[in-house]
Design an enzyme around this catalytic site. Sequence first.
Site, PDB file in Angstrom:
ATOM      1  CE1 TYR A  97      -5.208  -1.730   4.343  1.00  0.00           C
ATOM      2  CE2 TYR A  97      -3.917   0.248   3.939  1.00  0.00           C
ATOM      3  CZ  TYR A  97      -4.589  -0.857   3.464  1.00  0.00           C
ATOM      4  OH  TYR A  97      -4.637  -1.112   2.113  1.00  0.00           O
ATOM      5  CB  SER A 131      -0.850  -0.031   1.274  1.00  0.00           C
ATOM      6  OG  SER A 131      -1.429   1.222   1.547  1.00  0.00           O
TER       7      SER A 131
HETATM    8  P1  NAP Z   1     -12.015  -5.031  -1.122  1.00  0.00           P
HETATM    9  O1  NAP Z   1     -12.783  -4.650  -2.342  1.00  0.00           O
HETATM   10  O2  NAP Z   1     -12.525  -4.679   0.223  1.00  0.00           O
HETATM   11  O3  NAP Z   1     -11.678  -6.593  -1.183  1.00  0.00           O
HETATM   12  C1  NAP Z   1     -11.051  -7.247  -0.116  1.00  0.00           C
HETATM   13  C2  NAP Z   1     -10.911  -8.717  -0.459  1.00  0.00           C
HETATM   14  O4  NAP Z   1     -10.287  -9.377   0.651  1.00  0.00           O
HETATM   15  C3  NAP Z   1     -12.248  -9.369  -0.682  1.00  0.00           C
HETATM   16  O5  NAP Z   1     -12.155 -10.231  -1.781  1.00  0.00           O
HETATM   17  C4  NAP Z   1     -12.470 -10.167   0.592  1.00  0.00           C
HETATM   18  O6  NAP Z   1     -13.172 -11.354   0.368  1.00  0.00           O
HETATM   19  C5  NAP Z   1     -11.046 -10.518   0.990  1.00  0.00           C
HETATM   20  N1  NAP Z   1     -10.976 -10.783   2.431  1.00  0.00           N
HETATM   21  C6  NAP Z   1     -11.117  -9.907   3.448  1.00  0.00           C
HETATM   22  N2  NAP Z   1     -11.051 -10.539   4.628  1.00  0.00           N
HETATM   23  C7  NAP Z   1     -10.855 -11.855   4.341  1.00  0.00           C
HETATM   24  C8  NAP Z   1     -10.719 -13.017   5.137  1.00  0.00           C
HETATM   25  N3  NAP Z   1     -10.773 -12.971   6.485  1.00  0.00           N
HETATM   26  N4  NAP Z   1     -10.542 -14.215   4.527  1.00  0.00           N
HETATM   27  C9  NAP Z   1     -10.497 -14.280   3.171  1.00  0.00           C
HETATM   28  N5  NAP Z   1     -10.618 -13.220   2.363  1.00  0.00           N
HETATM   29  C10 NAP Z   1     -10.810 -12.016   2.939  1.00  0.00           C
HETATM   30  O7  NAP Z   1     -10.560  -4.408  -1.155  1.00  0.00           O
HETATM   31  P2  NAP Z   1      -9.554  -3.988  -2.319  1.00  0.00           P
HETATM   32  O8  NAP Z   1      -9.489  -2.518  -2.338  1.00  0.00           O
HETATM   33  O9  NAP Z   1      -9.796  -4.737  -3.576  1.00  0.00           O
HETATM   34  O10 NAP Z   1      -8.216  -4.463  -1.621  1.00  0.00           O
HETATM   35  C11 NAP Z   1      -7.462  -5.577  -2.014  1.00  0.00           C
HETATM   36  C12 NAP Z   1      -6.073  -5.447  -1.407  1.00  0.00           C
HETATM   37  O11 NAP Z   1      -5.459  -4.248  -1.879  1.00  0.00           O
HETATM   38  C13 NAP Z   1      -6.074  -5.333   0.135  1.00  0.00           C
HETATM   39  O12 NAP Z   1      -4.946  -6.001   0.645  1.00  0.00           O
HETATM   40  C14 NAP Z   1      -5.951  -3.829   0.363  1.00  0.00           C
HETATM   41  O13 NAP Z   1      -5.399  -3.543   1.597  1.00  0.00           O
HETATM   42  C15 NAP Z   1      -5.026  -3.464  -0.779  1.00  0.00           C
HETATM   43  N6  NAP Z   1      -5.029  -2.066  -1.169  1.00  0.00           N
HETATM   44  C16 NAP Z   1      -6.163  -1.437  -1.592  1.00  0.00           C
HETATM   45  C17 NAP Z   1      -6.090  -0.103  -1.964  1.00  0.00           C
HETATM   46  C18 NAP Z   1      -7.285   0.660  -2.451  1.00  0.00           C
HETATM   47  O14 NAP Z   1      -7.157   1.879  -2.638  1.00  0.00           O
HETATM   48  N7  NAP Z   1      -8.412   0.048  -2.687  1.00  0.00           N
HETATM   49  C19 NAP Z   1      -4.883   0.580  -1.904  1.00  0.00           C
HETATM   50  C20 NAP Z   1      -3.759  -0.096  -1.471  1.00  0.00           C
HETATM   51  C21 NAP Z   1      -3.842  -1.414  -1.111  1.00  0.00           C
HETATM   52  P3  NAP Z   1     -14.581 -11.611   1.116  1.00  0.00           P
HETATM   53  O15 NAP Z   1     -15.519 -10.580   0.558  1.00  0.00           O
HETATM   54  O16 NAP Z   1     -14.947 -12.987   0.735  1.00  0.00           O
HETATM   55  O17 NAP Z   1     -14.306 -11.410   2.597  1.00  0.00           O
END
Ligand code: NAP
Length: 253
Positions: free
Chosen positions: A158, A145
């Site tokens: 985080y 991140s």
């Molecule tokens: P998101 O839309 O909230 O998706 C999160 C994913 O993680 C979902 O598929 C969820 O699956 C899974 N997950 C969460 N808790 C879990 C658990 N206990 N066991 C198994 N799966 C779990 O988030 P996103 O933005 O796509 O983020 C994906 C990654 O990128 C994360 O690591 C986040 O920190 C990182 N990131 C995001 C951003 C951003 O701006 N969006 C920026 C930097 C980094 P379920 O729905 O099945 O729980």
Amino acid sequence: MILDSFSLQGKVAIVTGCNTGLGQGMAVGLASAGCDIVGVNQSEPAETKQKIEELGRKFIDVRADLSKTDDIPNIVDRSVTELGRIDVLVNNAGIIRRNDAIDFSEQDWDDVMNVNVKSVFFLSQAVAKQMIAQGEGGKIINIASMLSFQGGIRVPSYTASKSGVMGVTRLMANEWASHNINVNAIAPGYMATNNTDALRADEKRNKEIVDRIPAGRWGKPEDLAGPCVFLASAASDYVNGYTIAVDGGWLSR
Ligand code: NAP
């Protein structure tokens, strides 16, 4: 031909948290480059399964709760039993909790650390053992991140977890390079997904963020597909232990 080194034809990739958001964008990217996908989620990844099967690739639906490590052996077993091998692991599943540091709870600390860094390490360890047994190397891609580089505001666990992801990426790269396993990370910038709904709904924060992104827009899940395919492929064989920002220029500012 250089483009051949980006092909993932016949490879098997595990992608955690691919039912939506960035994980879906990367799973579809890997499948477009030739990978069969093992999708690890808590909820049903119906849309992702459909998109991957439309590309003519296999999709194995493995349900697991990555807030604990108990389900990790089953993820590896199902991958090997149903698709024969593991070539790529994308540790994408992640959560965020927001509160002032002064009020932040131990629960919000532990929940985030467990999914975002503890399970990332132990799933990588289990997959690396399989890759070592296969004897043909492999690629592990962790999702870091901007808060691997910066402090952030109101997201203490985080920031700790994503700073930890960058550190442990380097450690695993150091230890497993001799087995031809590359461990790198992608640090997405501000991306439009469920994870950032609250930020984008806050007009003031949304404007502050977009005004600071040189690209002038939020990132999209598809923006991660190319970097992910690169890090999963032979094209990046000599890239190891590095965290690549995919941030529309945010960190350069
Ligand atoms: P998101 O839309 O909230 O998706 C999160 C994913 O993680 C979902 O598929 C969820 O699956 C899974 N997950 C969460 N808790 C879990 C658990 N206990 N066991 C198994 N799966 C779990 O988030 P996103 O933005 O796509 O983020 C994906 C990654 O990128 C994360 O690591 C986040 O920190 C990182 N990131 C995001 C951003 C951003 O701006 N969006 C920026 C930097 C980094 P379920 O729905 O099945 O729980």
